[in-house]
Scaffold this active site. Structure first.
Site, PDB file in Angstrom:
ATOM      1  N   GLU A  59       0.871  -1.190   0.059  1.00 52.78           N
ATOM      2  CA  GLU A  59      -0.069  -0.026  -0.026  1.00 52.78           C
ATOM      3  C   GLU A  59       0.953   1.321   0.021  1.00 52.78           C
ATOM      4  O   GLU A  59       0.881   2.062   0.982  1.00 52.78           O
ATOM      5  CB  GLU A  59      -0.990  -0.118   1.243  1.00 52.78           C
ATOM      6  CG  GLU A  59      -1.935  -1.274   0.956  1.00 52.78           C
ATOM      7  CD  GLU A  59      -2.806  -1.556   1.929  1.00 52.78           C
ATOM      8  OE1 GLU A  59      -3.369  -0.575   2.515  1.00 52.78           O
ATOM      9  OE2 GLU A  59      -3.180  -2.757   2.419  1.00 52.78           O
TER      10      GLU A  59
ATOM     11  N   HIS B 248     -16.899 -11.097   7.377  1.00 50.56           N
ATOM     12  CA  HIS B 248     -15.721 -10.577   7.667  1.00 50.56           C
ATOM     13  C   HIS B 248     -14.725 -11.160   8.714  1.00 50.56           C
ATOM     14  O   HIS B 248     -15.415 -11.397   9.826  1.00 50.56           O
ATOM     15  CB  HIS B 248     -16.028  -9.156   7.793  1.00 50.56           C
ATOM     16  CG  HIS B 248     -14.774  -8.130   8.088  1.00 50.56           C
ATOM     17  ND1 HIS B 248     -14.119  -7.394   9.312  1.00 50.56           N
ATOM     18  CD2 HIS B 248     -13.498  -8.021   7.209  1.00 50.56           C
ATOM     19  CE1 HIS B 248     -13.132  -6.790   8.818  1.00 50.56           C
ATOM     20  NE2 HIS B 248     -12.703  -7.122   7.837  1.00 50.56           N
TER      21      HIS B 248
ATOM     22  N   GLU C 210     -11.129 -10.179  10.326  1.00 51.22           N
ATOM     23  CA  GLU C 210     -10.107  -9.434  10.506  1.00 51.22           C
ATOM     24  C   GLU C 210      -9.292 -10.150  11.198  1.00 51.22           C
ATOM     25  O   GLU C 210      -9.371 -10.584  12.662  1.00 51.22           O
ATOM     26  CB  GLU C 210     -10.378  -8.208  10.932  1.00 51.22           C
ATOM     27  CG  GLU C 210      -9.256  -7.128  11.348  1.00 51.22           C
ATOM     28  CD  GLU C 210      -8.032  -7.005  10.189  1.00 51.22           C
ATOM     29  OE1 GLU C 210      -8.420  -6.556   9.043  1.00 51.22           O
ATOM     30  OE2 GLU C 210      -6.848  -7.688  10.208  1.00 51.22           O
TER      31      GLU C 210
ATOM     32  N   HIS D  67      -7.674  -8.540   2.258  1.00 52.03           N
ATOM     33  CA  HIS D  67      -7.041  -7.475   2.270  1.00 52.03           C
ATOM     34  C   HIS D  67      -5.723  -7.614   2.871  1.00 52.03           C
ATOM     35  O   HIS D  67      -5.428  -8.690   3.557  1.00 52.03           O
ATOM     36  CB  HIS D  67      -7.987  -6.679   2.914  1.00 52.03           C
ATOM     37  CG  HIS D  67      -9.024  -6.157   1.877  1.00 52.03           C
ATOM     38  ND1 HIS D  67      -9.213  -4.657   2.132  1.00 52.03           N
ATOM     39  CD2 HIS D  67      -9.678  -6.409   1.271  1.00 52.03           C
ATOM     40  CE1 HIS D  67     -10.140  -4.355   1.076  1.00 52.03           C
ATOM     41  NE2 HIS D  67     -10.456  -5.537   0.555  1.00 52.03           N
ATOM     42  N   GLU D  68      -4.639  -6.905   2.668  1.00 50.62           N
ATOM     43  CA  GLU D  68      -3.246  -6.694   2.985  1.00 50.62           C
ATOM     44  C   GLU D  68      -2.823  -8.296   2.801  1.00 50.62           C
ATOM     45  O   GLU D  68      -2.513  -9.167   3.575  1.00 50.62           O
ATOM     46  CB  GLU D  68      -3.127  -6.558   4.421  1.00 50.62           C
ATOM     47  CG  GLU D  68      -3.530  -5.181   5.064  1.00 50.62           C
ATOM     48  CD  GLU D  68      -4.774  -5.131   5.260  1.00 50.62           C
ATOM     49  OE1 GLU D  68      -5.706  -6.032   5.589  1.00 50.62           O
ATOM     50  OE2 GLU D  68      -5.592  -4.003   4.774  1.00 50.62           O
TER      51      GLU D  68
ATOM     52  N   GLU E 292      -7.088  -7.082  -1.977  1.00 46.60           N
ATOM     53  CA  GLU E 292      -6.866  -5.638  -1.994  1.00 46.60           C
ATOM     54  C   GLU E 292      -5.089  -5.600  -2.435  1.00 46.60           C
ATOM     55  O   GLU E 292      -5.034  -5.837  -3.830  1.00 46.60           O
ATOM     56  CB  GLU E 292      -6.618  -5.257  -0.634  1.00 46.60           C
ATOM     57  CG  GLU E 292      -6.731  -3.559  -0.510  1.00 46.60           C
ATOM     58  CD  GLU E 292      -6.467  -3.229   1.044  1.00 46.60           C
ATOM     59  OE1 GLU E 292      -7.107  -2.030   1.259  1.00 46.60           O
ATOM     60  OE2 GLU E 292      -5.993  -3.784   1.793  1.00 46.60           O
TER      61      GLU E 292
ATOM     62  N   GLU F  97      -9.984   3.308   0.801  1.00 44.55           N
ATOM     63  CA  GLU F  97      -9.919   3.991   2.224  1.00 44.55           C
ATOM     64  C   GLU F  97      -8.807   5.013   2.677  1.00 44.55           C
ATOM     65  O   GLU F  97      -9.024   5.644   3.629  1.00 44.55           O
ATOM     66  CB  GLU F  97      -9.747   2.775   3.029  1.00 44.55           C
ATOM     67  CG  GLU F  97      -8.367   1.970   2.917  1.00 44.55           C
ATOM     68  CD  GLU F  97      -8.579   0.698   3.089  1.00 44.55           C
ATOM     69  OE1 GLU F  97      -9.554  -0.240   3.164  1.00 44.55           O
ATOM     70  OE2 GLU F  97      -7.485  -0.134   3.933  1.00 44.55           O
TER      71      GLU F  97
HETATM   72  C1  NOJ Z   1      -8.021  -3.128   6.378  1.00 45.21           C
HETATM   73  C2  NOJ Z   1      -9.038  -3.147   5.511  1.00 45.21           C
HETATM   74  O1  NOJ Z   1      -8.229  -2.851   4.123  1.00 45.21           O
HETATM   75  C3  NOJ Z   1     -10.124  -2.480   5.582  1.00 45.21           C
HETATM   76  O2  NOJ Z   1     -10.840  -2.696   4.519  1.00 45.21           O
HETATM   77  C4  NOJ Z   1     -10.723  -3.095   6.826  1.00 45.21           C
HETATM   78  O3  NOJ Z   1     -11.995  -2.279   6.836  1.00 45.21           O
HETATM   79  C5  NOJ Z   1      -9.823  -2.795   7.755  1.00 45.21           C
HETATM   80  N1  NOJ Z   1      -8.702  -3.675   7.718  1.00 45.21           N
HETATM   81  C6  NOJ Z   1     -10.513  -3.657   8.993  1.00 45.21           C
HETATM   82  O4  NOJ Z   1     -10.633  -4.758   9.008  1.00 45.21           O
HETATM   83 CA    CA Z   2      -6.047  -2.381   3.466  1.00 45.99          CA
END
Ligand code: NOJ
Ligand code: CA
Length: 694
Positions: free
Chosen positions: A183, A407, A409, A477-478, A496, A502
Site C-alpha cells: 500500500e 468479515h 479481520e 485484504h493486506e 486488495e 480507504e
Molecule cells: C484493512 C482493510 O483494508 C479495511 O478494508 C478494513 O476495514 C480494515 N482492515 C479492518 O478490518
Molecule cells: Ca487495507
C-alpha cells in the site's frame, strides 16, 4: 619472410580451429531458440564457456532483454549456476481456448510454444534442473523445476537470482518492495533513478519492512521506442514472493525472494518442485498490457468442478462509515456500526437498487482489545456482539435477495486464525454465506514471517482450500499479490494489495492523487481483480482528506477497475436521490468480453466491457490531473442492434478539487459506427451504459 608469415598465419588458424573444436565439445555452443506463434517474440538459451545458463529475449527481431543468467543458492549445498551441460530438450505447441467461470471475458485464447531444457552438472553431485520457457504473442514465462536428488527429499533455497537485463534506461512505474505491504504510492522515474531505500521509513500502514533497493511486481516500464514491458510472476504456490532488486549501474534487475527470518531462508521445497513462472508481458501499446491474459494462461486449469455457488455481485457495507469516523468497529465505543438495525437498513437499500451483497465489519468480538502487541487469541470468528443478531440479519437478507459477506479481520495473528479456520468456515457454510473478506493488518504472528514470505503464501492457500471445502470465496485484504491463481482456484475472487479508496478517508498525505488509478490500471491490475471499493459520492471527508477524483470518475471505476465483487462504498444517505446512482445500479460485474480502447500509463485509460447474459455494454474512462479530450468510436457494439445510452460525463467546470460533483447526464440512441467526443475534466472520467433497445 613471406613463408614465415604464411606459416605463422597457418599456425594461428590451426590453433584457433582446435580451440573452437575443443570449446565446442566442452562447453556446447548450442543455441536453443523458440518463437511465439506469430513469431513477434522469441527467446534464445545457451550455456557460456563456464557452463553457466543464459537467455535473451527478442521483440520484433530486436533484443528487448539482453543476455541474462540465473543462479540458485541453497543451505547445505553448493550454488547451481555453472559447469552445466544440456541433457535434454523438448518442445511443444499449444493452441486452445478455455472458459472463465467469471471474469473480464468468458473465452480466453491460450496459444504458445514451449521448450523444456534439462540442465545437468558435469561434475559431482551431478544435480539437474529443468528450465521451462513459454513464448506467447504478448510475452514470455520462465520457470524452474528441481528434480529429485538421491537421498535428499527437500531443498532449502536461500536465494534465487534470475536476471533481467534491460537495453535502456526505461521509464518505470514502481512501488517499493515492502515485505509487509503493497500500500504505497506509485513513483514514476527512469530505471536508474529508482531509489527505494530512501523510502525505507515510508510507513503507510502499521507494518512495513523495506530491506533492499527492490520493487514489487507487476513492475511496468516503457522503452524509449514506446514498447511496454511488465514483469511479474504467475502461479505463486508454496514459494516465497519475488521482488526485483535494482542494479542501476548495469540496467539490470535480479529476482530477490522475500525471506523468513524465523527460518533464515527464502523457501523450503519438497522435491521434485516447480517454481512460480517469472513473466514478462511485452506489447507495443500500453492498452495491450491490460488486454493480455499472459498471467492467467501461465496458471493451471481449474481444479474446481463447480463454483456456481459464488455469483459475481455488487455490494454495500457497514464499512465506509467506520473509515470516515461516523461509527466504529468496537462494541464499547460511542457508536457501534455493526448492529442488527443498521444492517437491515443497508439490506433495504441494497434490495432497492439491484445490489446483491452486504459486508458487515465489526460484527464479532475482539475489536476493543486489539492493540499492536495484544492480538493473539483476541478475535473470535464465530461470536457476534450482543447488538448484532447474525442469524436474523442473514435471514432478513435472504428474504430480500441480499447475501451477507462475512468479515474475518485476523489482525495478522495468523496462528490464531489458523486454529479457528475450520470453525469459522463451518459457520459460513451453515449460514450459506458464500464469500468472506479477510484482513491482515499488523506484523505477522508468528514473528519473523512477512506478509509475502513462503509461510504466508501457504497460509493464503490454506484459506482458499478451507473455502473450497465449505463453498466460500475469498477476498483478502493486506494479501499476497494475485498471480493468476484464480484460474486454478476460482474461489479466489478479489484482493486488495494496493492503496485502496480507504486511504482517501484518512491517509496523512491527504489521499491518493489523481494519477493513482491511471497507474494502477497498468500495474497492479495486471496481476488480477482489485477490491478497490469505488463509488464515493460525498467528496469532502475532513479538513485534510477528500476524494481526489470527480463523480464521473467514481462511476467509471466500476468498468475500469476489474473485480467480480464491486462495492458501492458510500453511505446510503449519500446515494439516495442522486440520479448518478443509476449507473451503479445498472453496471455489470461479470463480462462476456472486454475491449481496452485506449490509454497511456499514468495518464488515462478507456475500457468497454460487455455484460454476460444481457450483452449490454458499459464504458469507463478515467484521467489523471490533466483534463483531456477523448474520442470514442462505438465500433465494438453489435451490428444489428440499437443501444439506449446513458452518458455520465464531467460538467464543463468539473474539477477533482474545486468541483468534483459537476456531472451531466445525457440520454441518446447509439449504434455501431457512431463516434462521439468528450472532455475528461482534471481528475475526471466518463461512464456510459449502453442497453440493447428492445
Ligand atoms: C484493512 C482493510 O483494508 C479495511 O478494508 C478494513 O476495514 C480494515 N482492515 C479492518 O478490518
Ligand atoms: Ca487495507
Amino acid at each position: 619472410m613471406n613463408n614465415l608469415r604464411k606459416n605463422k598465419y597457418n599456425f594461428f588458424w590451426i590453433f584457433g580451429f582446435f580451440i573452437t573444436i575443443f570449446s565446442c565439445t566442452k562447453t556446447e555452443q548450442t543455441v536453443i531458440d523458440l518463437k511465439s506463434p506469430s513469431e513477434n517474440i522469441g527467446i534464445e538459451f545457451f550455456l557460456k564457456s563456464d557452463g553457466s545458463p543464459n537467455y535473451l529475449v527478442k521483440f520484433n527481431n530486436q533484443l528487448i532483454i539482453d543476455t541474462s543468467a540465473f543462479k540458485f543458492e541453497f543451505e547445505g549445498q553448493s550454488a547451481f549456476n555453472k559447469g552445466l551441460r544440456i541433457a535434454k530438450v523438448s518442445k511443444k505447441s499449444v493452441s486452445e481456448t478455455w472458459e472463465m467461470p467469471w471474469g473480464e471475458q468468458r473465452v480466453v485464447a491460450n496459444n504458445y510454444n514451449e521448450v523444456v531444457i534439462k540442465l545437468k552438472e558435469r561434475q559431482a553431485p551431478k544435480r539437474s534442473l529443468s528450465i521451462y520457457f513459454r513464448v506467447y504473442d504478448d510475452g514470455i514465462g520462465l520457470r524452474y523445476e528441481f528434480h529429485e536428488q538421491e537421498s535428499v527429499d527437500s531443498l532449502v533455497i536461500t536465494d534465487e537470482k534470475t536476471t533481467f537485463k534491460l537495453l535502456g534506461n526505461h521509464t518505470c512505474w514502481w512501488t517499493p518492495a515492502d515485505w509487509d505491504c503493497y500500500e504505497h504510492l506509485y513513483r514514476t522515474s527512469k530505471f536508474s533513478d529508482i531509489d527505494v531505500l530512501s523510502l525505507k521509513n515510508e510507513h503507510t500502514l502499521a507494518q512495513s519492512h523495506i530491506p533492499f533497493n527492490a520493487v514489487h511486481t507487476p513492475f511496468t516500464m516503457r522503452t524509449e521506442s514506446g514498447v511496454h514491458l511488465s514483469f511479474h510472476e504467475a502461479a505463486l504456490v508454496d514459494y516465497a514472493s519475488m521482488t526485483l532488486e535494482i542494479d542501476a549501474k548495469n540496467l539490470a534487475m535480479n529476482s530477490k525472494l522475500v525471506s523468513s527470518e524465523r527460518f533464515g531462508y527464502a523457501a523450503k521445497v519438497k522435491l521434485p518442485f516447480k517454481t512460480p513462472w517469472r513473466s514478462i508481458q511485452i506489447v507495443e501499446k500500453a492498452k495491450d498490457l491490460i488486454a493480455s491474459n499472459l498471467i492467467l494462461n501461465l496458471n493451471e486449469p481449474s481444479k474446481v468442478k463447480d463454483v456456481s455457488w459464488f455469483k459475481p455481485m455488487k455490494y454495500v457495507g457497514i464499512w465506509w462509515e467506520m473509515h470516515v469516523g461516523k461509527s466504529s468497529w468496537a462494541y464499547k465505543s460511542k457508536v457501534h456500526g455493526a448492529n442488527t438495525k443498521n444492517a437491515k437498513k443497508y439490506i433495504d437499500f441494497a434490495a432497492k437498487h439491484n445490489i446483491g451483497g452486504l459486508l458487515v465489519e465489526g460484527w464479532n468480538t475482539g475489536w476493543e482489545d486489539w492493540t499492536s502487541d495484544g492480538r493473539e487469541g483476541i478475535f473470535d470468528f464465530v461470536t457476534p456482539y450482543p447488538d448484532y443478531n447474525l442469524e436474523e440479519v442473514v435471514k432478513y437478507g435472504r428474504q430480500k435477495g441480499v447475501e451477507i459477506i462475512m468479515h474475518n479481520e485476523t489482525a495478522s495473528a495468523v496462528t490464531t486464525y489458523e486454529k479457528q479456520l475450520d470453525t469459522a468456515f463451518k459457520l459460513m457454510n451453515k449460514l450459506q454465506i458464500h464469500s468472506v473478506k479477510t484482513g491482515y493488518v499488523g506484523k505477522i504472528i508468528p514473528k519473523g514471517e512477512y506478509h509475502h514470505s513462503q509461510w504466508m503464501v501457504n497460509h493464503h492457500m490454506r484459506v482458499v482450500q478451507a473455502g473450497l471445502k465449505y463453498q466460500v470465496a475469498i477476498n483478502a485484504h493486506e494479501p499476497i499479490k494475485p498471480t493468476g491463481l484464480r484460474r486454478t482456484y476460482p474461489n479466489i475472487i478479489s484482493r486488495e494489495g494496493l492503496r485502496g479508496q480507504e486511504f482517501n478517508a484518512w491517509a496523512a498525505d491527504g489521499g491518493n492523487p489523481p494519477e493513482h488509478l491511471p497507474i494502477v490500471a497498468f500495474t497492479r491490475m495486471l496481476a488480477g481483480p482489485i477490491d478497490f471499493t469505488p463509488g464515493v459520492f460525498k467528496f469532502k471527508i475532513s479538513e485534510k482528506n477528500s476524494i481526489n477524483t470527480t463523480l464521473a470518475q467514481q462511476l467509471a471505476l466500476y468498468v475500469v477497475i476489474y473485480s467480480p465483487i464491486q462495492m458501492a462504498c458510500d453511505l446510503p444517505e449519500n446515494y439516495e436521490g442522486n440520479p448518478a446512482f443509476q449507473f451503479i445500479s445498472d453496471v455489470g460485474v461479470d463480462w462476456e468480453q472486454t475491449k481496452v480502447l485506449d490509454g497511456e500509463v499514468g495518464d488515462y485509460v478507456c475500457i468497454a466491457r460487455q455484460e454476460r447474459n444481457t450483452l449490454n455494454w458499459f464504458l469507463g474512462a478515467i484521467t489523471d490531473e490533466n483534463s483531456r479530450p477523448i474520442n470514442i468510436k462505438f465500433d465494438f457494439l453489435d451490428e444489428s442492434k440499437e443501444y439506449e445510452a446513458t452518458i455520465y460525463k464531467d460538467a464543463e467546470n468539473a474539477h477533482w478539487k474545486n468541483n468534483p460533483t459537476g456531472l451531466v447526464i445525457e440520454k441518446m440512441l447509439l449504434k455501431k459506427g457512431d463516434e462521439k467526443s468528450f472532455v475528461l475534466a482534471t481528475g475526471g472520467g466518463l461512464a456510459i451504459s449502453l442497453k440493447i433497445k428492445k
